[in-house]
Design a protein around this motif. Sequence first.
Motif, PDB file in Angstrom:
ATOM      1  N   VAL A  43      79.909  86.904  -2.438  1.00  0.00           N
ATOM      2  CA  VAL A  43      80.289  87.261  -1.075  1.00  0.00           C
ATOM      3  C   VAL A  43      81.565  86.501  -0.744  1.00  0.00           C
ATOM      4  O   VAL A  43      81.654  85.297  -0.943  1.00  0.00           O
ATOM      5  CB  VAL A  43      79.168  86.893  -0.071  1.00  0.00           C
ATOM      6  CG1 VAL A  43      79.654  87.054   1.369  1.00  0.00           C
ATOM      7  CG2 VAL A  43      77.952  87.764  -0.316  1.00  0.00           C
ATOM      8  N   VAL A  44      82.572  87.245  -0.299  1.00  0.00           N
ATOM      9  CA  VAL A  44      83.857  86.627   0.035  1.00  0.00           C
ATOM     10  C   VAL A  44      84.042  86.642   1.544  1.00  0.00           C
ATOM     11  O   VAL A  44      83.927  87.686   2.183  1.00  0.00           O
ATOM     12  CB  VAL A  44      85.025  87.366  -0.652  1.00  0.00           C
ATOM     13  CG1 VAL A  44      86.358  86.709  -0.301  1.00  0.00           C
ATOM     14  CG2 VAL A  44      84.828  87.391  -2.161  1.00  0.00           C
ATOM     15  N   ILE A  45      84.282  85.494   2.092  1.00  0.00           N
ATOM     16  CA  ILE A  45      84.563  85.376   3.518  1.00  0.00           C
ATOM     17  C   ILE A  45      86.058  85.099   3.653  1.00  0.00           C
ATOM     18  O   ILE A  45      86.574  84.140   3.075  1.00  0.00           O
ATOM     19  CB  ILE A  45      83.741  84.231   4.141  1.00  0.00           C
ATOM     20  CG1 ILE A  45      82.253  84.550   4.041  1.00  0.00           C
ATOM     21  CG2 ILE A  45      84.166  83.986   5.587  1.00  0.00           C
ATOM     22  CD1 ILE A  45      81.347  83.464   4.587  1.00  0.00           C
ATOM     23  N   LYS A  46      86.736  85.979   4.388  1.00  0.00           N
ATOM     24  CA  LYS A  46      88.180  85.809   4.548  1.00  0.00           C
ATOM     25  C   LYS A  46      88.468  85.260   5.937  1.00  0.00           C
ATOM     26  O   LYS A  46      88.045  85.838   6.941  1.00  0.00           O
ATOM     27  CB  LYS A  46      88.907  87.137   4.329  1.00  0.00           C
ATOM     28  CG  LYS A  46      88.801  87.592   2.878  1.00  0.00           C
ATOM     29  CD  LYS A  46      89.394  88.953   2.663  1.00  0.00           C
ATOM     30  CE  LYS A  46      89.190  89.375   1.205  1.00  0.00           C
ATOM     31  NZ  LYS A  46      89.509  90.787   0.992  1.00  0.00           N
ATOM     32  N   ALA A  47      89.189  84.165   5.974  1.00  0.00           N
ATOM     33  CA  ALA A  47      89.498  83.522   7.243  1.00  0.00           C
ATOM     34  C   ALA A  47      90.988  83.626   7.516  1.00  0.00           C
ATOM     35  O   ALA A  47      91.817  83.538   6.609  1.00  0.00           O
ATOM     36  CB  ALA A  47      89.075  82.059   7.194  1.00  0.00           C
ATOM     37  N   LEU A  69      85.347  81.322  -0.071  1.00  0.00           N
ATOM     38  CA  LEU A  69      86.149  81.327   1.151  1.00  0.00           C
ATOM     39  C   LEU A  69      87.601  81.544   0.768  1.00  0.00           C
ATOM     40  O   LEU A  69      88.122  80.902  -0.144  1.00  0.00           O
ATOM     41  CB  LEU A  69      86.001  79.985   1.879  1.00  0.00           C
ATOM     42  CG  LEU A  69      86.887  79.843   3.125  1.00  0.00           C
ATOM     43  CD1 LEU A  69      86.467  80.817   4.211  1.00  0.00           C
ATOM     44  CD2 LEU A  69      86.853  78.417   3.643  1.00  0.00           C
ATOM     45  N   GLU A  70      88.209  82.503   1.449  1.00  0.00           N
ATOM     46  CA  GLU A  70      89.634  82.773   1.222  1.00  0.00           C
ATOM     47  C   GLU A  70      90.380  82.571   2.519  1.00  0.00           C
ATOM     48  O   GLU A  70      90.016  83.143   3.542  1.00  0.00           O
ATOM     49  CB  GLU A  70      89.819  84.240   0.790  1.00  0.00           C
ATOM     50  CG  GLU A  70      90.018  84.437  -0.687  1.00  0.00           C
ATOM     51  CD  GLU A  70      90.177  85.915  -1.016  1.00  0.00           C
ATOM     52  OE1 GLU A  70      90.954  86.606  -0.350  1.00  0.00           O
ATOM     53  OE2 GLU A  70      89.484  86.366  -1.948  1.00  0.00           O
ATOM     54  N   ASN A  71      91.400  81.791   2.478  1.00  0.00           N
ATOM     55  CA  ASN A  71      92.229  81.607   3.668  1.00  0.00           C
ATOM     56  C   ASN A  71      93.415  82.553   3.596  1.00  0.00           C
ATOM     57  O   ASN A  71      94.271  82.436   2.734  1.00  0.00           O
ATOM     58  CB  ASN A  71      92.730  80.162   3.742  1.00  0.00           C
ATOM     59  CG  ASN A  71      91.690  79.234   4.324  1.00  0.00           C
ATOM     60  OD1 ASN A  71      90.915  79.616   5.185  1.00  0.00           O
ATOM     61  ND2 ASN A  71      91.669  78.006   3.857  1.00  0.00           N
ATOM     62  N   LEU A  72      93.431  83.537   4.502  1.00  0.00           N
ATOM     63  CA  LEU A  72      94.542  84.486   4.526  1.00  0.00           C
ATOM     64  C   LEU A  72      95.716  83.913   5.307  1.00  0.00           C
ATOM     65  O   LEU A  72      96.870  84.140   4.979  1.00  0.00           O
ATOM     66  CB  LEU A  72      94.091  85.810   5.152  1.00  0.00           C
ATOM     67  CG  LEU A  72      92.923  86.506   4.445  1.00  0.00           C
ATOM     68  CD1 LEU A  72      92.563  87.796   5.163  1.00  0.00           C
ATOM     69  CD2 LEU A  72      93.252  86.788   2.987  1.00  0.00           C
ATOM     70  N   SER A  73      95.400  83.178   6.363  1.00  0.00           N
ATOM     71  CA  SER A  73      96.436  82.467   7.106  1.00  0.00           C
ATOM     72  C   SER A  73      95.801  81.228   7.710  1.00  0.00           C
ATOM     73  O   SER A  73      94.622  81.227   8.025  1.00  0.00           O
ATOM     74  CB  SER A  73      97.034  83.354   8.200  1.00  0.00           C
ATOM     75  OG  SER A  73      96.052  83.680   9.164  1.00  0.00           O
ATOM     76  N   GLY A  74      96.579  80.186   7.820  1.00  0.00           N
ATOM     77  CA  GLY A  74      96.045  78.936   8.345  1.00  0.00           C
ATOM     78  C   GLY A  74      95.169  78.241   7.330  1.00  0.00           C
ATOM     79  O   GLY A  74      95.022  78.702   6.196  1.00  0.00           O
TER      80      GLY A  74
END
Length: 124
Positions: A43-47, A69-74
């Motif tokens: 499960v990928v959670i994109k923040a 956890l993937e940080n798309l911005s910040g």
Amino acid sequence: MQRKIVYFLALAALTLALSACGGNDTKSGNSSSASEESYSEEVVIKASNWEFDQQEYTLPKDTPVKLTLENLSGAHGIEIVGQDITLRGNKSKVITLPAGTYEIKCNIMCGQGHAKMITKLVVS
Ligand SMILES: [Cu+2]
């Protein structure tokens, strides 16, 4: 030539010593290859600033799942409230949870929208 024989004898002695210890594994050096945990789903959670990509995430209960956890911005992190599970930055962790509804919140003070970074995790 002499050195080769010594090496062979040492290897033979080592093999004997190892098998004498009751080890039934004749291959050498593969005992640590299980370091990668097994899991059945990812499960990928994109923040991003300042939200998660879904309002709700679902996981199967009592099943090892790779949580990413993937940080798309910040720069964000997650904490599964009430569980001792946190991820910071672009990381993964294999987790197993019992059935229930959990709250996920950002655990890095990421700016003005930090308090809004809350999402739901449904395990069933
Ligand atoms: Cu935050």
